[in-house]
Design an enzyme around this catalytic site. Sequence first.
Site, short mmCIF file in Angstrom:
data_model
loop_
_atom_site.label_atom_id
_atom_site.label_comp_id
_atom_site.label_asym_id
_atom_site.label_seq_id
_atom_site.Cartn_x
_atom_site.Cartn_y
_atom_site.Cartn_z
CG HIS A 249 -12.92 3.21 2.54
ND1 HIS A 249 -13.63 4.21 3.16
CD2 HIS A 249 -11.62 3.48 2.76
CE1 HIS A 249 -12.78 5.05 3.74
NE2 HIS A 249 -11.55 4.63 3.49
CG ASN B 168 -1.90 1.08 1.27
OD1 ASN B 168 -1.86 1.99 0.44
ND2 ASN B 168 -2.81 1.01 2.22
NE ARG C 246 -10.17 12.37 3.25
CZ ARG C 246 -10.11 11.09 2.97
NH1 ARG C 246 -11.00 10.55 2.17
NH2 ARG C 246 -9.17 10.34 3.47
CD GLU D 268 -8.53 -1.28 3.52
OE1 GLU D 268 -7.95 -0.88 4.54
OE2 GLU D 268 -9.05 -0.52 2.69
NE ARG E 101 -6.28 1.20 -0.22
CZ ARG E 101 -6.61 1.82 0.89
NH1 ARG E 101 -5.77 1.84 1.90
NH2 ARG E 101 -7.77 2.41 1.01
#
Length: 396
Positions: free
Chosen positions: A176, A10, A237, A378, A87
């Site tokens: 996601h 990642n 965010r 993940e 990823r």
Amino acid sequence: MNNLKIMAINSGSSSLKFKLYEMPAEKVCVSGIIERIGSPEAQFSINNKTKTLAIKNHEEAIRCLLTELLKQNFIDELNEIVGVGHRVAHGGEFFDRSTIVNKKEFARIEQLGELAPLHNPVNAMGIKVFSEVLPQSIQVAVFDTAFHQTIPSYNYLYPLPYSLYQKYKIRKYGFHGTSHQYVAKRAAEFLKLDFQEANFITCHLGNGASICCIKDGKSFDTSMGFTPTDGVMMGTRSGGIDPMIFPFLEKNLLLDVNKIEHIINKESGLLGISGISNDFRDVQNSARNGNELSKIAIKMFVRKISEYILSYTSELKRIDGIVFTAGIGEHSAYVRQQICEQLTCLNVKLNKQKNNDNDKLISSKNSKVKVLVIPTDEELVIAKDTYKLVHNLVNV
Ligand code: ADP
């Protein structure tokens, strides 16, 4: 069956997370992270032991990582790593599943940098460097957007001129996806349901946060949109807000577009309201100490998530479970309880003890809807998908 060594990667703009697996046994051989790449004081952590060293760029980071794996005998030779799964943030409309990356796929991933300028270029760089440094290994891309490619057009289109979608592909993509799919599958396993027929609402609540409505095992809608900024309020965010705020900031405060982007992506959310931190624990501590803005920030965070959950229930004839995952979802009994309190019209009831223990099934026996906590993984999905695609292609 022989186990194969598969690396899950990642890569971020200045970091590289790695996990080396033996597959299909799903055994983690070693994991770690290289941070502050590009600095004379980069941090290289391997199995929780950290050292500081100068690392110029991602290529040097990857070379350094492989040297260390050899030195510490996690591998005897580089050829042992047969597949590297990466990823990749954005797969656009091209990729609805994980794929082996050859020239054509690589060009597409680079091209999609237009839609994910902060992520796809570094993801592509990771793929390029690994294919150069480990030329015998097969590179696989696992996309954050792929699971959401089943979202129907009436959910992925924005009510803008249709030509903006046709010409520029402006639509909801969602992110996601790997995490939502993984936790929903695990929840279905746990509840002994056939995933292809299962309906879940999954809440990935980390620094970035998104909610997903899963109908018959497929993503039917999700809160993130064209970019990962839309949807619920997050660490830094804003999530979805009135779009006319942007031209207002430009015209009345004379802010340029870069500054506006910075405000909505880096200075908003929990940090923006509390003024304390983007980290949920810090905001929670300050709320406990009486800070009013931190209390409001948490209330807003909870409200937005429950709004999404409630709106998704209108799409599902039956809800098999609401699933919480990622940093906040897995560890904050308080947030889960606050969210579920907003869902009393659904007759959602938590078992207090189980919720406090971060148990797997945290709803009480008399709750109409089951509520679960499932840790996301993940990297494991990346390793599994990579193994699936490469194991028939390698000679061992
Ligand atoms: P990322 O999106 O960066 O992968 P994570 O999934 O690791 O993030 O989640 C990070 C968030 O989880 C942070 O806001 C952190 O404060 C929160 N978190 C971690 N542990 C706890 C906890 N015990 N209670 C509340 N929040 C927690």
